[in-house]
Design a protein around this motif. Structure first.
Motif, PDB file in Angstrom:
ATOM      1  N   UNK A  58       0.865  -0.653   0.023  1.00  0.00           N
ATOM      2  CA  UNK A  58       0.336  -0.138  -0.037  1.00  0.00           C
ATOM      3  C   UNK A  58       0.754   1.500   0.076  1.00  0.00           C
ATOM      4  N   UNK A  59       0.832   2.440  -0.566  1.00  0.00           N
ATOM      5  CA  UNK A  59       1.294   3.396  -1.169  1.00  0.00           C
ATOM      6  C   UNK A  59       0.795   4.586  -0.075  1.00  0.00           C
ATOM      7  N   UNK A  60       1.628   5.278   0.338  1.00  0.00           N
ATOM      8  CA  UNK A  60       0.768   6.854   0.948  1.00  0.00           C
ATOM      9  C   UNK A  60       1.409   7.485   1.263  1.00  0.00           C
ATOM     10  N   UNK A  61       0.854   8.496   1.166  1.00  0.00           N
ATOM     11  CA  UNK A  61       2.143   9.983   1.556  1.00  0.00           C
ATOM     12  C   UNK A  61       1.987  10.645   2.619  1.00  0.00           C
ATOM     13  N   UNK A  62       2.900  11.385   2.801  1.00  0.00           N
ATOM     14  CA  UNK A  62       3.508  11.444   4.334  1.00  0.00           C
ATOM     15  C   UNK A  62       2.203  12.250   4.697  1.00  0.00           C
ATOM     16  N   UNK A  63       0.786  12.940   4.227  1.00  0.00           N
ATOM     17  CA  UNK A  63       0.475  13.236   5.114  1.00  0.00           C
ATOM     18  C   UNK A  63      -1.039  12.407   5.583  1.00  0.00           C
ATOM     19  N   UNK A  64      -1.004  11.632   4.679  1.00  0.00           N
ATOM     20  CA  UNK A  64      -2.425  10.821   5.223  1.00  0.00           C
ATOM     21  C   UNK A  64      -1.756   9.558   6.184  1.00  0.00           C
ATOM     22  N   UNK A  65      -0.231  10.009   6.054  1.00  0.00           N
ATOM     23  CA  UNK A  65      -0.271   8.730   7.362  1.00  0.00           C
ATOM     24  C   UNK A  65      -0.575   9.069   8.420  1.00  0.00           C
ATOM     25  N   UNK A  66      -0.944  10.622   8.860  1.00  0.00           N
ATOM     26  CA  UNK A  66      -1.738  10.722  10.263  1.00  0.00           C
ATOM     27  C   UNK A  66      -3.018  10.639   9.653  1.00  0.00           C
ATOM     28  N   UNK A  67      -4.124   9.823   8.779  1.00  0.00           N
ATOM     29  CA  UNK A  67      -4.857   9.301   9.211  1.00  0.00           C
ATOM     30  C   UNK A  67      -5.337   7.991   9.945  1.00  0.00           C
ATOM     31  N   UNK A  68      -5.880   7.976  11.052  1.00  0.00           N
ATOM     32  CA  UNK A  68      -6.290   6.515  11.697  1.00  0.00           C
ATOM     33  C   UNK A  68      -6.488   5.661  11.282  1.00  0.00           C
ATOM     34  N   UNK A  69      -6.841   5.908   9.628  1.00  0.00           N
ATOM     35  CA  UNK A  69      -7.255   4.426   8.625  1.00  0.00           C
ATOM     36  C   UNK A  69      -6.030   3.695   8.699  1.00  0.00           C
ATOM     37  N   UNK A  70      -4.728   4.484   8.344  1.00  0.00           N
ATOM     38  CA  UNK A  70      -2.946   4.498   7.950  1.00  0.00           C
ATOM     39  C   UNK A  70      -3.335   3.724   9.232  1.00  0.00           C
ATOM     40  N   UNK A  71      -2.963   4.276  10.023  1.00  0.00           N
ATOM     41  CA  UNK A  71      -1.954   3.455  11.706  1.00  0.00           C
ATOM     42  C   UNK A  71      -2.956   2.168  12.032  1.00  0.00           C
ATOM     43  N   UNK A  72      -4.720   2.755  11.917  1.00  0.00           N
ATOM     44  CA  UNK A  72      -5.417   1.669  12.577  1.00  0.00           C
ATOM     45  C   UNK A  72      -4.879   0.419  11.383  1.00  0.00           C
ATOM     46  N   UNK A  73      -4.322   0.021  10.189  1.00  0.00           N
ATOM     47  CA  UNK A  73      -3.836  -0.463   9.424  1.00  0.00           C
ATOM     48  C   UNK A  73      -2.935  -1.533   9.565  1.00  0.00           C
ATOM     49  N   UNK A  74      -2.417  -0.469  10.640  1.00  0.00           N
ATOM     50  CA  UNK A  74      -0.297  -1.468  10.820  1.00  0.00           C
ATOM     51  C   UNK A  74      -0.708  -1.523  11.265  1.00  0.00           C
ATOM     52  N   UNK A  75      -1.765  -1.835  12.517  1.00  0.00           N
ATOM     53  CA  UNK A  75      -2.019  -2.402  13.864  1.00  0.00           C
ATOM     54  C   UNK A  75      -2.653  -3.830  13.670  1.00  0.00           C
ATOM     55  N   UNK A  76      -3.648  -3.496  12.572  1.00  0.00           N
ATOM     56  CA  UNK A  76      -4.227  -5.497  11.989  1.00  0.00           C
ATOM     57  C   UNK A  76      -3.398  -5.826  11.445  1.00  0.00           C
ATOM     58  N   UNK A  77      -2.549  -5.355  10.730  1.00  0.00           N
ATOM     59  CA  UNK A  77      -1.602  -6.367   9.864  1.00  0.00           C
ATOM     60  C   UNK A  77      -0.115  -7.106  10.833  1.00  0.00           C
ATOM     61  N   UNK A  78       0.568  -5.905  12.010  1.00  0.00           N
ATOM     62  CA  UNK A  78       0.860  -7.239  12.926  1.00  0.00           C
ATOM     63  C   UNK A  78      -0.125  -7.811  13.847  1.00  0.00           C
ATOM     64  N   UNK A  79      -0.699  -7.295  13.668  1.00  0.00           N
ATOM     65  CA  UNK A  79      -2.270  -8.320  14.923  1.00  0.00           C
ATOM     66  C   UNK A  79      -2.360  -9.635  14.210  1.00  0.00           C
ATOM     67  N   UNK A  80      -2.428  -9.706  12.710  1.00  0.00           N
ATOM     68  CA  UNK A  80      -2.699 -11.190  12.475  1.00  0.00           C
ATOM     69  C   UNK A  80      -1.074 -11.482  11.193  1.00  0.00           C
ATOM     70  N   UNK A  81      -0.190 -10.515  11.644  1.00  0.00           N
ATOM     71  CA  UNK A  81       0.817 -10.766  10.650  1.00  0.00           C
ATOM     72  C   UNK A  81       0.304 -11.224   9.286  1.00  0.00           C
ATOM     73  N   UNK A  82       0.083  -9.787   8.923  1.00  0.00           N
ATOM     74  CA  UNK A  82       0.168 -10.454   7.880  1.00  0.00           C
ATOM     75  C   UNK A  82       1.301  -9.991   6.237  1.00  0.00           C
ATOM     76  N   UNK A  83       0.917 -10.144   5.230  1.00  0.00           N
ATOM     77  CA  UNK A  83       2.213  -9.807   3.967  1.00  0.00           C
ATOM     78  C   UNK A  83       2.342  -8.803   3.218  1.00  0.00           C
TER      79      UNK A  83
END
Length: 328
Positions: A147-172
């Motif tokens: 997934x590609x995200x700009x530096x501004x959009x990285x402050x969106x909650x969806x980006x941070x929530x997705x990082x957490x989800x990917x880590x919890x589920x150990x996603x590729x």
């Protein structure tokens, strides 16, 4: 690999990478001209200047690997293998376009190439790619999502929530932060607390690396390691690519937020294609004539794409109700 080749890519791969980067640049430069003439409907956000990042990452991906893009998605599409003529028709809003003229610049998609779509909603690609990566994990074929995200959009909650989800589920999943220094017109230094987006990765227990996004080989090597790790079940990672954009946030942006001389410096000293061409020619692995031949072939391709896009028919009223969920 030849003994005189100091690069991490074969000679054939170097030529292919240069062609891909040059195609992105010429595509975007032509859109800049044609949009200014009033030939193109809708909004346009150009990827010119950022070509090394998309190319370096996508070199490691196949059609089965999925990517989720941004509003600045043309470079991602071309690097992933989406048909250039189909893209041009799409941007012109014509039949035969990647989405039959219904998506335009910000919504090009081609699932046959693993391109899930550009996206006008900031940060929205991150949760989508988590879904694609979860499916890939269940299929067990070693496919990954990027997934590609700009530096501004990285402050969106969806980006941070997705990082957490990917880590919890150990996603590729590889989270690529395209840090060009501006969130529309807001400086990264003004709008983001951390010095590097790699610091965010540590908060979710995943590795993160920051590279010069104008250096094709730095991106290629860092992305290669992360993608290989993800394919082997190692889980998500974050790649920050520090880059520049040649144009404004959108076509028509006056860029009054830029410092005096900033754009001239970017063009002169931070052009990823100029940097790559100099490296290739000075190494002797590729000749200047070979690069010039590619330049000419790319110019001809873009000219053909524009001619076909202008000549293609508009969608009809009958097309209005096709390709919607009720018909699936």
């Amino acid at each position: 690999m030849a003994d005189n080749n100091p690069f991490p890519m074969s000679r054939e791969e170097l030529l292919a990478a240069y062609r891909k980067m040059r195609t992105i640049r010429e595509f975007e430069e032509r859109l800049h001209i044609d949009f200014g003439r009033g030939d193109i409907p809708g909004f346009v956000h150009l990827y010119a200047g950022e070509e090394a990042t998309a190319t370096g990452i996508m070199f490691h991906l196949g059609d089965g690997d999925r990517i989720a893009s941004t509003h600045r998605g043309h470079g991602h599409c071309i690097a992933k293998g989406v048909d250039v003529i189909g893209m041009m028709k799409e941007i012109y809003g014509k039949k035969g376009g990647s989405c039959n003229g219904k998506g335009g610049s910000m919504h090009i998609a081609d699932l046959s190439k693993g391109m899930m779509g550009a996206n006008g909603i900031l940060g929205a690609g991150a949760p989508l790619i988590c879904g694609a990566a979860l499916a890939a994990k269940f299929r067990g074929k070693g496919e990954v999502g990027v997934t590609f995200t700009g530096d501004g959009a990285c402050n969106q909650g969806t980006f941070l929530e997705s990082m957490n989800l990917a880590a919890v589920w150990n996603l590729p999943v590889i989270f690529v932060v395209e840090n060009n220094g501006y969130a529309e017109s807001t400086s990264r230094d003004y709008g983001t607390a951390v010095e590097s987006f790699v610091d965010r990765a540590a908060g979710f227990g995943m590795p993160g690396v920051s590279v010069d996004g104008t250096d094709l080989f730095a991106v290629y090597e860092a992305a290669g390691e992360m993608i290989k790790r993800a394919r082997q079940g190692g889980g998500p990672a974050l790649l920050e690519c520090k880059m520049v954009r040649f144009y404004g946030h959108f076509e028509g942006d006056a860029q009054t937020y830029r410092a005096p001389g900033e754009l001239d410096d970017i063009r002169e000293n931070h052009d990823c294609i100029k940097i790559l061409a100099t490296q290739l020619k000075s190494s002797g692995v590729v000749s200047a004539d070979e690069l010039l031949a590619i330049d000419q072939q790319v110019i001809e391709l873009i000219e053909t794409a524009v001619k076909e896009a202008k000549a293609a028919p508009m969608p009809t009223l009958a097309d209005l109700t096709s390709d919607v969920y009720i018909n699936y």
